[in-house]
Scaffold this motif. Structure first.
Motif, short mmCIF file in Angstrom:
data_model
loop_
_atom_site.label_atom_id
_atom_site.label_comp_id
_atom_site.label_asym_id
_atom_site.label_seq_id
_atom_site.Cartn_x
_atom_site.Cartn_y
_atom_site.Cartn_z
N SER A 144 -83.63 67.08 -31.16
CA SER A 144 -83.33 66.33 -29.27
C SER A 144 -83.26 67.94 -29.04
N VAL A 145 -82.79 67.36 -26.91
CA VAL A 145 -82.18 68.35 -25.60
C VAL A 145 -81.14 68.77 -26.00
N VAL A 153 -88.27 71.81 -26.28
CA VAL A 153 -86.62 72.03 -25.90
C VAL A 153 -85.85 72.85 -25.25
N TYR A 164 -83.74 62.89 -23.58
CA TYR A 164 -85.14 63.44 -24.36
C TYR A 164 -85.14 63.72 -25.18
N GLY A 186 -86.99 65.05 -28.49
CA GLY A 186 -88.22 65.63 -28.86
C GLY A 186 -89.57 64.48 -29.36
#
Length: 268
Positions: free
Chosen positions: A177-178, A212, A266, A268
């Protein structure tokens, strides 16, 4: 009021005179037009203030038509035939033209058949067939098939088909994840923070990790933690870390609140 004329052959309104002349009920040669014009001029002189312009224009139009018709009768020239006489023979001509076109179509079709016949005459048909003792037998499709084979085939055909499944065990989905990447970059000590994007992603093992990291870098730029620069086209992306005691928006706020939206969108 329509102007009335008085002649030896006709007495009445001038528009009726024009109708009778046009319908061939009165011969225009029997109508002297000079007395008609003189009478109208006399009325025009005596009753100048009482004549309507519409009546004046109507008389001039009808008188001009009568003069033209009479002049065509009097002046020498080609014989003027009636419209009905001119149309005589047109139906026969159209019928003859249609038949000629049909004959041309039949002639073209005949030429095609002649060409096909000439082409067929170049081939020689086969005159010798199979021998009298030669017999063609269809193969026996059930040769060697037992009743048990038929029963097994029926069971296989009527059995319930398994639901097809796609095996995805060999596919590996990286869950990065971002928001986690942003937290990891912020948690790095100042001396270990990357100063270029190339050094930031040199330890990444997959493409999704590089993506990412790039998105996390953009989030840090939005939050005012870093500034990005590129000295030349397609050059390396330089990262300058800004010194802040707390994140934008005051201490104690989460990463999603600092940017005004959820960074977890966002994923990934």
């Amino acid at each position: 009021m329509t102007f009335a004329v008085s002649t030896p052959a006709f007495e009445g309104p001038i528009d009726l005179l024009l109708h009778l002349v046009s319908s061939h009920e009165v011969d225009v040669l029997d109508i002297p037009l000079l007395p008609v014009v003189d009478a109208f001029v006399r009325v025009l002189t005596e009753e100048r203030d009482q004549i309507d312009f519409n009546q004046l224009s109507e008389f001039l139009l009808v008188a001009a038509i009568l003069i033209e018709l009479k002049s065509q009768k009097l002046l020498p020239g080609r014989e003027v035939s009636d419209d009905d006489d001119e149309l005589i023979g047109w139906d026969e001509r159209d019928l003859l033209l249609a038949r000629l076109l049909e004959c041309r179509a039949y002639a073209a079709a005949a030429d095609v058949f002649v060409g096909l016949a000439e082409q067929a005459s170049r081939s020689i048909p086969r005159e010798v067939g199979l021998d009298e003792g030669f017999l063609v037998h269809a193969p026996d499709l059930l040769a060697g098939v037992t009743p048990d084979d038929l029963a097994q085939a029926y069971l296989r055909g009527s059995a319930e088909r398994p639901v097809p499944r796609v095996d995805l065990s060999h596919v590996t989905v990286d869950t990065v994840s971002v928001s986690e990447a942003v937290a990891d970059l912020i948690a790095l000590p100042k001396g270990e923070r990357a100063t270029s994007f190339r050094s930031l992603v040199e330890a990444c093992q997959s493409r999704i990790e590089v993506i990412v990291r790039f998105l996390a870098l953009l989030e840090l730029c939005k939050m005012g933690r870093v500034t990005l620069g590129q000295g030349r086209t397609f050059g390396d992306l330089q990262i300058d870390w800004l010194e802040h005691e707390s994140l934008v928006g005051g201490p104690g706020r989460g990463l999603g609140e600092m940017a005004g939206y959820e960074i977890d969108d966002y994923e990934g």
